[in-house]
Design an enzyme around this catalytic site. Structure first.
Site, mmCIF file in Angstrom:
data_model
loop_
_atom_site.group_PDB
_atom_site.id
_atom_site.type_symbol
_atom_site.label_atom_id
_atom_site.label_comp_id
_atom_site.label_asym_id
_atom_site.label_seq_id
_atom_site.Cartn_x
_atom_site.Cartn_y
_atom_site.Cartn_z
ATOM 1 N N SER A 49 43.685 -5.362 22.545
ATOM 2 C CA SER A 49 43.443 -6.800 22.436
ATOM 3 C C SER A 49 43.961 -7.453 21.165
ATOM 4 C CB SER A 49 41.936 -7.059 22.544
ATOM 5 O OG SER A 49 41.256 -6.337 21.544
ATOM 6 N N PHE A 72 37.126 -3.908 23.090
ATOM 7 C CA PHE A 72 35.695 -4.178 22.933
ATOM 8 C C PHE A 72 35.562 -5.524 22.246
ATOM 9 C CE2 PHE A 72 31.530 -1.752 21.721
ATOM 10 C CZ PHE A 72 30.877 -2.441 22.731
ATOM 11 N N GLU A 73 35.481 -6.571 23.034
ATOM 12 C CA GLU A 73 35.511 -7.925 22.478
ATOM 13 C C GLU A 73 34.318 -8.720 22.981
ATOM 14 O OE1 GLU A 73 37.576 -8.730 20.240
ATOM 15 O OE2 GLU A 73 39.055 -7.110 20.374
ATOM 16 N N ASP A 109 32.845 -0.164 25.371
ATOM 17 C CA ASP A 109 33.015 0.845 24.329
ATOM 18 C C ASP A 109 33.888 2.011 24.809
ATOM 19 O OD1 ASP A 109 32.820 2.549 22.243
ATOM 20 O OD2 ASP A 109 30.660 2.898 22.411
ATOM 21 N N ALA A 110 35.102 2.049 24.301
ATOM 22 C CA ALA A 110 36.063 3.081 24.715
ATOM 23 C C ALA A 110 35.590 4.492 24.360
ATOM 24 C CB ALA A 110 37.418 2.824 24.055
ATOM 25 N N ALA A 138 40.856 0.868 16.453
ATOM 26 C CA ALA A 138 40.421 0.851 15.047
ATOM 27 C C ALA A 138 39.009 0.328 15.093
ATOM 28 C CB ALA A 138 41.313 -0.054 14.214
ATOM 29 N N TYR A 233 44.069 5.504 0.771
ATOM 30 C CA TYR A 233 44.458 5.685 2.175
ATOM 31 C C TYR A 233 44.772 7.157 2.486
ATOM 32 C CZ TYR A 233 45.596 4.344 6.849
ATOM 33 O OH TYR A 233 45.553 4.233 8.210
ATOM 34 N N THR A 273 46.209 -7.024 10.008
ATOM 35 C CA THR A 273 45.444 -6.986 11.257
ATOM 36 C C THR A 273 43.972 -7.028 10.848
ATOM 37 O OG1 THR A 273 45.182 -4.587 11.309
ATOM 38 C CG2 THR A 273 47.148 -5.471 12.405
HETATM 39 P P1 NAI Z 1 43.027 -3.964 15.222
HETATM 40 O O1 NAI Z 1 41.724 -4.153 14.517
HETATM 41 O O2 NAI Z 1 43.934 -5.134 15.302
HETATM 42 O O3 NAI Z 1 42.772 -3.463 16.738
HETATM 43 C C1 NAI Z 1 41.754 -2.599 17.094
HETATM 44 C C2 NAI Z 1 41.598 -2.556 18.605
HETATM 45 O O4 NAI Z 1 40.594 -1.586 18.920
HETATM 46 C C3 NAI Z 1 41.124 -3.872 19.258
HETATM 47 O O5 NAI Z 1 41.764 -4.017 20.503
HETATM 48 C C4 NAI Z 1 39.626 -3.626 19.488
HETATM 49 O O6 NAI Z 1 39.056 -4.366 20.563
HETATM 50 C C5 NAI Z 1 39.662 -2.164 19.825
HETATM 51 N N1 NAI Z 1 38.366 -1.503 19.647
HETATM 52 C C6 NAI Z 1 37.666 -1.299 18.514
HETATM 53 N N2 NAI Z 1 36.540 -0.600 18.775
HETATM 54 C C7 NAI Z 1 36.533 -0.356 20.104
HETATM 55 C C8 NAI Z 1 35.656 0.325 20.982
HETATM 56 N N3 NAI Z 1 34.546 0.929 20.544
HETATM 57 N N4 NAI Z 1 35.974 0.346 22.296
HETATM 58 C C9 NAI Z 1 37.087 -0.263 22.785
HETATM 59 N N5 NAI Z 1 37.979 -0.888 21.981
HETATM 60 C C10 NAI Z 1 37.692 -0.943 20.669
HETATM 61 O O7 NAI Z 1 43.697 -2.709 14.553
HETATM 62 P P2 NAI Z 1 45.213 -2.252 14.246
HETATM 63 O O8 NAI Z 1 45.503 -2.522 12.827
HETATM 64 O O9 NAI Z 1 46.134 -2.737 15.295
HETATM 65 O O10 NAI Z 1 45.040 -0.667 14.364
HETATM 66 C C11 NAI Z 1 45.375 0.078 15.504
HETATM 67 C C12 NAI Z 1 45.859 1.444 15.066
HETATM 68 O O11 NAI Z 1 47.071 1.271 14.307
HETATM 69 C C13 NAI Z 1 44.875 2.192 14.154
HETATM 70 O O12 NAI Z 1 44.903 3.557 14.442
HETATM 71 C C14 NAI Z 1 45.463 1.947 12.762
HETATM 72 O O13 NAI Z 1 45.095 2.955 11.845
HETATM 73 C C15 NAI Z 1 46.951 2.007 13.102
HETATM 74 N N6 NAI Z 1 47.829 1.422 12.075
HETATM 75 C C16 NAI Z 1 47.588 0.162 11.581
HETATM 76 C C17 NAI Z 1 48.393 -0.323 10.565
HETATM 77 C C18 NAI Z 1 48.142 -1.678 9.966
HETATM 78 O O14 NAI Z 1 48.681 -1.960 8.897
HETATM 79 N N7 NAI Z 1 47.386 -2.537 10.592
HETATM 80 C C19 NAI Z 1 49.535 0.442 10.037
HETATM 81 C C20 NAI Z 1 49.753 1.710 10.713
HETATM 82 C C21 NAI Z 1 48.900 2.178 11.669
#
Ligand code: NAI
Length: 401
Positions: A49, A72-73, A109-110, A138, A233, A273
């Protein structure tokens, strides 16, 4: 309702449905403008999402891939707006359906067995099998589906105190922080939340139920970053969780290789993000990085990164480049020596007074507000808007019960 941003700490507690729709549309338009994509047929995106997961789903649409997105929104309630990810998902489905491409979403909740099973049932009923599974969760906490134990992740150094610079981007203040090292229990909890166990649980269930197509690719996102951020990190609690993710990738690979499938980690660029804004030090690093990469002409956002992932790595006819550990490196431009040398040179010089001059804090903030649907030039933020926006497939699922 008239919706304005309300920021608390590192999160905005309101979101604008029209603005979120514009942001999703922009990502899809960008992905489609790159031309036809011979990508996956059916994809499951866990964490679809916002951030990298949403960009992955937008990239799938360029190849007319059928997608199931899990997230999870929160829907809107009384005088509260829905969360940005809710509006993004509603917008994504709406646009996909306009293009006559299948898109359904599951909100829950995934980490739970129930949501995994619901997703498996939907794949079986609608798609048969999936050939791409992206794990882009995340989360700050996880309830273990077998033990019921709740783990909360922390962003802390390991072994010793960390003292360094960080920024409060909203107030524009650069300050020193000191973080105590994590306890063993905190390290274990962070690994439980952000490590690979849940990814393996997903893939094992889908494999057991014969829902993975031959040659399936499953992918999780990770980050390494420069020396400057290592204490917090790579060498910190979150880094431990990412090491665990690598071990999961290795185990999954052994299982999937038999049927020509593979499990991969993609090392992505640091971007704004909801997840990254919560990490100390990282927002200041990103502000410096963006300035340097924008000047150099190498800056990318989430969708540009995922387009590169699809077109140059996953679905390219040329043999895709990998690093020595077998990972995809979308952070190659971020980690270029001249870029990192400039970041390291400027880092000690940044103060509250010169923050705007030395860094791209303005770009950071713009990206931050855009995450919640604000700062779009096409939206009049003084107009009334409907906050109750349904996600089409979720409404249909309820109506059919
Ligand atoms: P984000 O916060 O934008 O997205 C997180 C997603 O996980 C959302 O869709 C949210 O609804 C979902 N979510 C959270 N808890 C949940 C649950 N219990 N059940 C179902 N869905 C759930 O995060 P972002 O930054 O896109 O991170 C995604 C991945 O990318 C992570 O593994 C992060 O470590 C990795 N990453 C992020 C970077 C960054 O700079 N933002 C850089 C490199 C990797």
């Amino acid at each position: 309702m008239i919706i304005q941003p309300k920021v608390r700490g590192f999160i905005c507690t309101t979101a604008h449905p029209g603005g979120c729709e514009k942001m999703v549309e922009e990502q899809i338009n960008y992905a489609q403008a790159q031309g036809a994509l011979n990508g996956p047929k059916n994809a499951l995106i866990i964490g679809a999402s916002t951030g990298y997961g949403l960009a992955t789903r937008a990239s799938c649409l360029a190849g007319k891939t059928k997608t199931i997105g899990v997230s999870f929104e929160k829907p809107a309630e009384d005088s509260r707006t829905a969360s940005a990810g809710w509006y993004n998902t509603a917008a994504f489905e709406h646009i996909a359906h306009k293009h006559k491409v299948y898109a359904k979403s599951i909100n829950g909740d995934a980490f739970s067995n129930a949501i995994k099973q619901q997703t498996a049932n939907l794949i079986r009923a609608d798609l048969g099998q999936v050939d791409l599974v992206v794990y882009s969760l995340a989360s700050p906490r996880r309830t273990h589906p077998q033990t019921g134990e709740v783990s909360t992740s922390v962003l802390k150094p390991i072994g010793k105190n960390f003292s360094g610079k960080t920024v409060d981007p909203i107030r524009g203040i650069v300050k020193e922080i000191t973080l105590e090292p994590a306890t063993e229990a905190e390290i274990a909890d962070t690994v439980a939340v952000m490590g690979g166990e849940d990814w393996e649980m997903w893939i094992n269930l889908l494999r057991k139920e014969n829902l993975l197509a031959p040659g399936v690719i499953t992918l999780a996102y990770t980050y390494i970053g420069p020396e400057l951020t290592h204490a917090i990190y790579k060498d910190g609690t979150i880094g431990r969780a990412k090491e665990d993710l690598q071990q999961s990738a290795n185990r999954l690979n052994q299982q999937l290789n038999h049927s020509g499938g593979q499990a991969l980690l993609s090392v992505n660029k640091a971007l704004v993000t909801q997840a990254s804004s919560a990490i100390p030090v990282v927002p200041l690093y990103i502000s410096l990085l963006f300035k340097i990469m924008k000047e150099k002409g190498t800056h990318e956002g989430c969708v540009e990164q995922i387009q590169r992932l699809f077109r140059q790595h996953l679905y390219s006819s040329a043999p895709p480049p990998r690093d020595a550990a077998g990972r995809i490196r979308l952070d190659d431009l971020e980690m270029q020596a001249d870029v990192q040398q400039k970041v390291a040179e400027l880092w000690p010089q940044v103060t509250t007074e010169n923050l705007r001059k030395l860094t791209d804090i303005a770009g950071y903030l713009d990206d931050f507000y855009r995450l919640f649907g604000f700062n779009s030039k096409e939206i009049d933020y003084n107009s009334e808007v409907e906050v109750n926006i349904p996600i089409e497939s979720i409404r249909e699922a309820y109506e059919s019960i």
